[in-house]
Motif scaffolding. Sequence first.
Motif, short mmCIF file in Angstrom:
data_model
loop_
_atom_site.label_atom_id
_atom_site.label_comp_id
_atom_site.label_asym_id
_atom_site.label_seq_id
_atom_site.Cartn_x
_atom_site.Cartn_y
_atom_site.Cartn_z
N ASP A 93 20.64 153.13 53.64
CA ASP A 93 19.58 153.24 52.64
C ASP A 93 20.03 153.06 51.19
O ASP A 93 19.31 152.46 50.40
CB ASP A 93 18.84 154.57 52.81
N PRO A 94 21.22 153.58 50.82
CA PRO A 94 21.63 153.35 49.43
C PRO A 94 21.78 151.86 49.08
O PRO A 94 21.74 151.49 47.91
CB PRO A 94 23.00 154.05 49.34
N LEU A 95 21.93 150.99 50.10
CA LEU A 95 22.09 149.56 49.81
C LEU A 95 20.78 148.90 49.43
O LEU A 95 20.77 147.78 48.91
CB LEU A 95 22.67 148.85 51.04
N LYS A 96 19.67 149.57 49.73
CA LYS A 96 18.34 149.04 49.39
C LYS A 96 18.18 147.59 49.82
O LYS A 96 18.47 147.25 50.97
CB LYS A 96 18.09 149.23 47.90
#
Lengths: 408, 628
Positions: free
Chosen positions: A269-272
Motif C-alpha cells: 500500500d505505501p507504493l500507491k
Amino acid sequence: MDNRHLHKRYLLTVALAGAAAIALFRPASAQDTIKIGELNSYKSQPAFLDPYKKGWELAIEEINAKGGVLGKKLEVVSRDDGANPGEAVRVAEELVTREGVPLISGTFLSHIGLAVTNFAGQKKVFFLAAEPLTDKITWQNGNKYTYRLRSSTYMQVAMLMPAAKALKAKRWALVYPNFEYGQSAAENFKALMKKAQPDVEFVTEQAPPLGKIDAGAVAQAIDDAKPDAIFNVLFAGDLAKFVREGNTRGVFKNRPVVSLLSGEPEYLDPLKDEAPVGWIVTGYPQDKINTPEHKAFRDAYMKKFNDYPRLGSIVGYATMKSLAAGIAKAGSTDTEKLVTAFAGLKVDSPFGPFIYRASDHQATMGAYVGKIALENGKGTMTDFKYVDGADVLPPDDEVKKLRPAGAN
Amino acid sequence: MNVSGFIFQALNGLSSASGLFFVAAGLSLIFGVTRIVNIAHGSLYMLGTYVAYSLATKIGGGFGFWGGIVITACLVGLLGAAIEFVLLRRIYRAPELFQLLATFALILIINDATLWLWGPEDLLGPRAPGMRDAIEIFGRRLPTYDLFLIVIAPVVLWILHLGLARTRFGRLVRAATQDREMVGALGVNQAMLFTAVFALGSFLAGLGGALQVAREPANLAMDLTVIGDAFVVVVVGGMGSITGAYLAAVIIAEVKALCIAIGTVSMFGMSLNFSKFTLVAEFLVMAAVLIARPYGLLGRPQGAVRGVADPEDPMRPATPALKFLGVVVLGALMAMPLMAQSSPYVLILGIDVMIAVLFAASLHFIMGPGGMHSFGHAAYFGLGAYGAALLVKWLAAPMGLALLAAPITALLGALLFGWFAVRLSGVYLAMLTLAFAQIVWAAVFQWEDLTGGSNGVIGVWPPAPFSNSSVYFILVLLLTVIGVLALRRILFAPFGYAMRAGRDSPLRAEAIGIDVKRVHWLGFAIAGLVCGVAGGLFAFAKGSISPETIGVGRSIDGLVMVLLGGIQTLTGPIVGASVFAVLQDTIMRQTEYWRALLGLIILLLVMAFPAGIVGGVINLLRRWRTAS
C-alpha cells in the motif's frame, strides 16, 4: 538564580516525580481470567504490529463475547520487547514471574523469536511464536515448548517456486536485506532452484543493509548484470526505494520479478500507484478474498476499527484464536497439557482451517500467491490463489531429522 | 562491469552523497559553535521528510512539492531555534557532554510524536514534479531528480561557504568555532549566536530530509539511521568544516557505490560479496581516516573550551556516612533473595540493574576520571558476552571458564582499540571508539559461521546451582561489588591520580614524568576488562546474545546512565544505571507511548539536576549545610 527559586524548582520536581510514581505503580487487577502473556516489538515495527495488535484485540473480544475459554475470560498482558533479545527475555521473565501468565506469545523479528524460543525451552514455558519467519524456530533450534503460527521463510520461498520455475529463466539476480531472513530466503531459493533447474546461473547477489539500501546503485548493479529474472526479498522502506529507482531506471522492463511478501498490504500500500505491476508475490489481497470466514473477519474488523485489515491483523487474530483453541483442547493452562494439545491442533482462521503439525510444531496456515496489479491507483493482487502451508512443508520424517533430539 | 558502468555508479554515489551532506553540514556547524553533540539531529531530518510529505500531498502540484521543501526547511529551522531557546540554553553550564542527554530525550519524544501525528505506516511521497523521468547517460538511465541532487549539494555548499567567508554572521560563526570564550569577551551576544546557528543547522537537516521525500518513504527508523551516518561524515570531514563534510560525504557514498558495483567476486575459490560491505563501509573509512589524520580530512585541532562549566571538584575518598550507606545498600541487596519468595521478578530485574551498574561504572572510569568519552563502550560489553557465549557454544566450556574468558576477550579488544583511541582526544576520540564498536558489530553480524550472524548465539544458560535465579543473583552481586570497588580502589591509587592528571593537564603531567598516553591506554584497558565481566554475566542471564549487545543503542544507554547519575561523582554511574534500568523497565509496561514518557522524565531530570542526580543531591546537601 537565587536560592528560593531553586528550592521551588526542586519542590516542583519532587512533586511531579511523586505523582508519576503513584501513577506508574497502580496495582494490577486480579480477576477470574486466564492471562495470556504477549510481547512484541511494537515501537520498532509499528507498520506491521499496529494492525497485529488490532487483530488480537478483535479475537479476544469475540472469544470473550462467547463466554471465553473454560468458563473464564481471556486477558492479554501485552508488553513491548524493546526490539532487542536481551530485553525480550527479561520481559518474558517478567510476564511469567511477575504477572504469572501461564503461557507467552508474540515476537516479530527472527533473532528475538529465537531468543524467546530458547528461553521457553529452558524455563519450560509454553510459547507460541506469532510472526518470526526464521526456519530455525521450528527446525534447527526448535524445542518441545515452542509452536509457530506464521509460515516460515522456507514455506514462503517454496510457495513461489512453481511460478519461478515456470519462467524458465536461466540468469537470476538476487537482492535481499543483509540479515538472517534475507540470507536464508536467498539460500532456500538458490537450493530449490538448483534442484529444479540445474543449469540456473545466479549472476549477481546484492545484499544491502536492512533499512539502508542505496537503491539507485543497487538497481543499477542488477541491471548491469543483465539477468533474465530477479528474485527479491526486500521489504518495507527498502522495497519502496528499490521499486521507485528500478522503475525510473527501467530495470524491471521485460524482466520478471519474483518477490517475497511484497503483496502484503503493509508493504504494497505505501507504493500507491507505483506498485510494480506483474511481480509474482506472496501476500494478502484483503479486499478480494470472498470466502465466508474471511468476509466475516473483514467485516468485523472494519466495523471495530474503521480500517481494513493488514496481514498483521490476520496473524494477531489467528494467534489468539489458536491459543483459545489450544487451551480449550487442553482443558487447562498446564504447560505440558498445552504442549500435547497443540500437536495436531486444528484452528479456524480467516484463511480457513489449519493445523499445528506435531512433527515440527509449525502451523500450516498458508499465504496467497499471485501477481501485483494496479487498480484505481492502488496496488493489489490478481490471479492469486491460496497455497496451503501443508503442501509446501517437507514431510514429517524429513523435518524430524532437522530438529534437535528431544524436541518432540 | 565495464568502465562506463563504474563511472555511472560514481554518479549514483554523488546523488546519495548530497543527502548525507545536508544533515552532516548542519551537525558540524552546531557542534563547531556550541560544542553540543546533537544526537537529535537525525530526528530533525526525519521530521523534514514527514513534513515535506504532508505538504507535497496535501497542497500537491509543483508548489506543494518544491515550495513545500523550502517551507519544511524553514519550519524545522524554527523548531531547532525553539529547542535551543527553551531547552539547551538552560544547560550550557552543565559539564561537557551533558547536553547529549537532553538531545537523547528529544530523540525519544520526537519519534513518538511523529508516530502519533503521522501513524505507523511508511509514507512514500510523490515524485518531483518536472523531474519524474530519467536521462540517458552511457546507455543507462539516471533519474533527473538524482541529477538535481548532484547539483544542489555543491550549490548549497558554495552558498554556505560564501556566507561563512563574507558575512558578519559567518565571521562570528568561524570565530566562535575557534574560540567561543573570546567571542563572548568581545561583546558578541553569544545566546543569539547559538540560537541562530542551531536554527541554521536544523534548517539544513530539514532541507536534507525534505529533499529525500521523492526518493524514500518517510519512516520512523530514519532518525537513528541517519544520525550514525551523519556523525561519521562530520568526523571524517573534520568537525566544523563544511567543505570537509561534503568531501567526506562524497568519499563515503562513492565507496559504497563501488562496493555495490563490484558485487560478488570469486577469488582463490572463495566468493566474496562486496555488497555486504556497505554495512560497515563508512566506519572502515572513518577508522582509517582518524588513524591517519586525527582531526579528519579538513579539520583543525579543536580549540580549547574554557570555563563554560563549573570546575570539577577533586575526587575524595568516601566519607564515613557514604561508607555506612554503601554497607546498608549491600545488606539490603544480599537480603533480596529472601524477598524473592513473594515476587521472584525482583531478582531478575536486580540482575539486570547490577549488570547495568557494572557497565556504567566501567564507562565512567574512562569518561569521568579518564576524560575519554567513549561512544563505543558496547564493544567491550559485546566482546565479553560473545567471548563467553562462543566458548560455551563451540567448546562446551563450563560457566566459570566462560566467565573468565569474557574479561580477557574484552581486555584484548580494549588494548587494541585503546592504543589507537588514546592518540586522539575529545569528540574525535569518541568517534573513533564508535567506529571500532561498529566494526566489531559488523564483524559479529557478518561472520555467520562463527557468531551466528544476526541471530546471535542462543542456549547459553548457567548450569545448576546457578540456574536458580537467587544463586545467580548473588554471583552477579558479588562480581559487581568486586568490580566497582576495584575501579574505585584504582582511582585512589597513584595510577588513578596519574590518569586524572593526564586528563586535567596533559602537558604538566608529561613534565613530571607521567607517560599520559600509556596511562590512559591502560585505563582504557582496565575499563574494557571490567566491562567484559558485565558482558559475560549478561550472556548467562539472558541465555542468548545477538549483535544488539554491541549496537550503538547500548553504547548510548551507557552514556545516558553515566550522565544521568552525574559524571563528576563516583557514585553517579551506580545511581544513574539503577535509575535508568528501573525507569525503563517500569515505563515500558505502562503506556503505548513509553518512549516519549521516558524522554520527558529524562528531560525533567536534566532540568532539575544539571550535574546529574548524585551531583544534584550533593549540591543540595552542601547548600543545606551552609544554610544551617
